[in-house]
Scaffold this motif. Structure first.
Motif, PDB file in Angstrom:
ATOM      1  N   PHE A  72     -11.746 -22.599 -19.332  1.00 45.04           N
ATOM      2  CA  PHE A  72     -10.624 -21.523 -19.441  1.00 45.04           C
ATOM      3  C   PHE A  72      -9.607 -22.680 -19.485  1.00 45.04           C
ATOM      4  N   SER A  73      -8.408 -21.847 -20.416  1.00 41.69           N
ATOM      5  CA  SER A  73      -7.555 -23.001 -20.929  1.00 41.69           C
ATOM      6  C   SER A  73      -6.406 -21.691 -20.188  1.00 41.69           C
ATOM      7  N   PHE A  74      -6.443 -20.287 -20.112  1.00 46.09           N
ATOM      8  CA  PHE A  74      -5.698 -19.513 -19.782  1.00 46.09           C
ATOM      9  C   PHE A  74      -6.327 -18.453 -18.880  1.00 46.09           C
ATOM     10  N   ALA A  75      -6.299 -17.878 -18.113  1.00 41.46           N
ATOM     11  CA  ALA A  75      -6.751 -16.593 -17.372  1.00 41.46           C
ATOM     12  C   ALA A  75      -5.373 -15.936 -16.539  1.00 41.46           C
ATOM     13  N   PHE A  76      -5.520 -14.285 -17.206  1.00 38.95           N
ATOM     14  CA  PHE A  76      -4.565 -13.131 -16.402  1.00 38.95           C
ATOM     15  C   PHE A  76      -6.125 -12.267 -15.841  1.00 38.95           C
ATOM     16  N   VAL A  77      -5.177 -12.595 -14.413  1.00 35.10           N
ATOM     17  CA  VAL A  77      -5.693 -11.392 -13.534  1.00 35.10           C
ATOM     18  C   VAL A  77      -4.799 -10.755 -13.071  1.00 35.10           C
ATOM     19  N   TYR A  78      -5.627  -9.218 -12.859  1.00 33.92           N
ATOM     20  CA  TYR A  78      -3.974  -8.218 -12.893  1.00 33.92           C
ATOM     21  C   TYR A  78      -4.951  -7.254 -11.097  1.00 33.92           C
ATOM     22  N   LEU A  79      -3.978  -7.765 -10.735  1.00 31.60           N
ATOM     23  CA  LEU A  79      -4.039  -7.173  -8.678  1.00 31.60           C
ATOM     24  C   LEU A  79      -2.999  -5.637  -9.184  1.00 31.60           C
ATOM     25  N   GLY A  80      -3.163  -4.843  -9.162  1.00 26.48           N
ATOM     26  CA  GLY A  80      -2.612  -3.288  -9.380  1.00 26.48           C
ATOM     27  C   GLY A  80      -2.494  -2.574  -7.860  1.00 26.48           C
ATOM     28  N   TYR A  81      -3.384  -2.854  -6.765  1.00 26.71           N
ATOM     29  CA  TYR A  81      -2.729  -2.605  -5.668  1.00 26.71           C
ATOM     30  C   TYR A  81      -1.793  -1.962  -4.817  1.00 26.71           C
ATOM     31  N   THR A  82      -0.799  -3.408  -5.564  1.00 27.39           N
ATOM     32  CA  THR A  82       0.565  -3.258  -5.122  1.00 27.39           C
ATOM     33  C   THR A  82       1.735  -2.113  -5.808  1.00 27.39           C
ATOM     34  N   ASP A  83       1.085  -2.189  -6.643  1.00 27.13           N
ATOM     35  CA  ASP A  83       2.194  -1.503  -7.785  1.00 27.13           C
ATOM     36  C   ASP A  83       1.634   0.210  -7.390  1.00 27.13           C
ATOM     37  N   ILE A  84       0.060   0.187  -7.226  1.00 27.23           N
ATOM     38  CA  ILE A  84      -0.240   2.065  -6.792  1.00 27.23           C
ATOM     39  C   ILE A  84       0.709   2.470  -5.732  1.00 27.23           C
ATOM     40  N   ALA A  85       0.438   1.271  -4.598  1.00 22.97           N
ATOM     41  CA  ALA A  85       0.963   1.555  -3.293  1.00 22.97           C
ATOM     42  C   ALA A  85       1.680   1.933  -3.126  1.00 22.97           C
ATOM     43  N   GLY A  86       3.164   1.405  -4.327  1.00 26.53           N
ATOM     44  CA  GLY A  86       4.716   1.248  -4.563  1.00 26.53           C
ATOM     45  C   GLY A  86       4.965   3.271  -5.199  1.00 26.53           C
ATOM     46  N   HIS A  87       3.870   3.412  -5.563  1.00 26.72           N
ATOM     47  CA  HIS A  87       4.329   4.028  -6.309  1.00 26.72           C
ATOM     48  C   HIS A  87       3.533   6.219  -5.248  1.00 26.72           C
ATOM     49  N   ASP A  88       3.123   5.344  -4.888  1.00 28.59           N
ATOM     50  CA  ASP A  88       1.778   6.316  -3.402  1.00 28.59           C
ATOM     51  C   ASP A  88       2.590   6.864  -2.406  1.00 28.59           C
ATOM     52  N   HIS A  89       3.551   5.732  -1.896  1.00 32.44           N
ATOM     53  CA  HIS A  89       3.576   5.121  -0.687  1.00 32.44           C
ATOM     54  C   HIS A  89       5.205   5.417  -0.254  1.00 32.44           C
ATOM     55  N   GLY A  90       5.886   4.270  -1.592  1.00 37.35           N
ATOM     56  CA  GLY A  90       7.305   4.701  -1.734  1.00 37.35           C
ATOM     57  C   GLY A  90       7.218   2.600  -1.556  1.00 37.35           C
ATOM     58  N   TRP A  91       8.116   1.893  -1.733  1.00 34.32           N
ATOM     59  CA  TRP A  91       8.632   0.538  -1.558  1.00 34.32           C
ATOM     60  C   TRP A  91       8.179  -0.223  -0.669  1.00 34.32           C
ATOM     61  N   MET A  92       8.712  -0.725  -0.130  1.00 35.78           N
ATOM     62  CA  MET A  92       9.001  -1.341   1.504  1.00 35.78           C
ATOM     63  C   MET A  92       8.531  -0.311   2.558  1.00 35.78           C
ATOM     64  N   SER A  93       7.473   0.396   1.523  1.00 38.33           N
ATOM     65  CA  SER A  93       6.255   1.531   3.134  1.00 38.33           C
ATOM     66  C   SER A  93       5.356   0.239   3.460  1.00 38.33           C
ATOM     67  N   VAL A  94       4.704   0.232   4.529  1.00 37.79           N
ATOM     68  CA  VAL A  94       4.201  -0.185   5.387  1.00 37.79           C
ATOM     69  C   VAL A  94       2.913  -0.261   4.473  1.00 37.79           C
ATOM     70  N   PRO A  95       1.986   1.474   3.827  1.00 34.43           N
ATOM     71  CA  PRO A  95       1.246   0.539   3.198  1.00 34.43           C
ATOM     72  C   PRO A  95       1.160  -0.011   2.169  1.00 34.43           C
ATOM     73  N   TYR A  96       2.251  -0.376   1.293  1.00 33.69           N
ATOM     74  CA  TYR A  96       2.939  -1.180   0.457  1.00 33.69           C
ATOM     75  C   TYR A  96       3.041  -3.091   1.110  1.00 33.69           C
ATOM     76  N   ILE A  97       3.909  -2.865   2.047  1.00 40.82           N
ATOM     77  CA  ILE A  97       3.400  -4.055   2.812  1.00 40.82           C
ATOM     78  C   ILE A  97       2.222  -5.213   2.888  1.00 40.82           C
ATOM     79  N   GLU A  98       1.112  -4.116   3.384  1.00 37.88           N
ATOM     80  CA  GLU A  98      -0.006  -4.212   3.788  1.00 37.88           C
ATOM     81  C   GLU A  98      -0.792  -4.474   2.175  1.00 37.88           C
TER      82      GLU A  98
END
Length: 131
Positions: free
Chosen positions: A18-44
């Motif tokens: 490969f010369s380019f790859a995109f990997v999207y790790l989306g759980y931080t976004d889900i945790a932010g929306h569900d539990h709040g940014w800077m919440s314990v689940p978000y930091i985890e």
């Protein structure tokens, strides 16, 4: 999960040139929306994403460029306002051959820079801020 996605990405990247790859790790976004940014689940979630990025670092070529970023900032359980928490997103740019040993020995202890994400708010000018 981000861990399962990382395992699949590592397998695919190892099996395909490969010369380019995109990997999207989306759980931080889900945790932010569900539990709040800077919440314990978000930091985890951030901690897990950090572990996943470390695994990806191990398989990248020495001349690779790694970009780690978020798609938006946030506060409480929302984003899209003009407050700094919404407008500033983390962004890390690393060349693998230069930084791998340092990352492994020191970790990333402070933001490398922050980008005012003009796509989050159509009228906000983009700017880069460095600590």
């Amino acid at each position: 999960s981000d861990t399962q996605l990382t395992d699949l990405a590592i397998q695919w990247l190892g099996d395909h040139p490969f010369s380019f790859a995109f990997v999207y790790l989306g759980y931080t976004d889900i945790a932010g929306h569900d539990h709040g940014w800077m919440s314990v689940p978000y930091i985890e979630a951030i901690s897990n994403a950090d572990h996943c990025v470390a695994q990806l670092l191990d398989i990248l070529h020495e001349d690779s460029l790694l970009i780690v970023t978020a798609d938006h900032g946030g506060h409480n359980r929302t984003h899209g306002t003009e407050c700094n928490e919404d407008m500033l997103i983390p962004m890390i740019l690393l060349t693998i051959d230069f930084c791998v040993d340092w990352i492994r020995s020191q970790g990333i202890s402070r933001p490398v820079g922050q980008f005012r994400n003009s796509s989050s708010h159509a009228n906000a000018p983009g700017k880069v801020q460095f600590p």
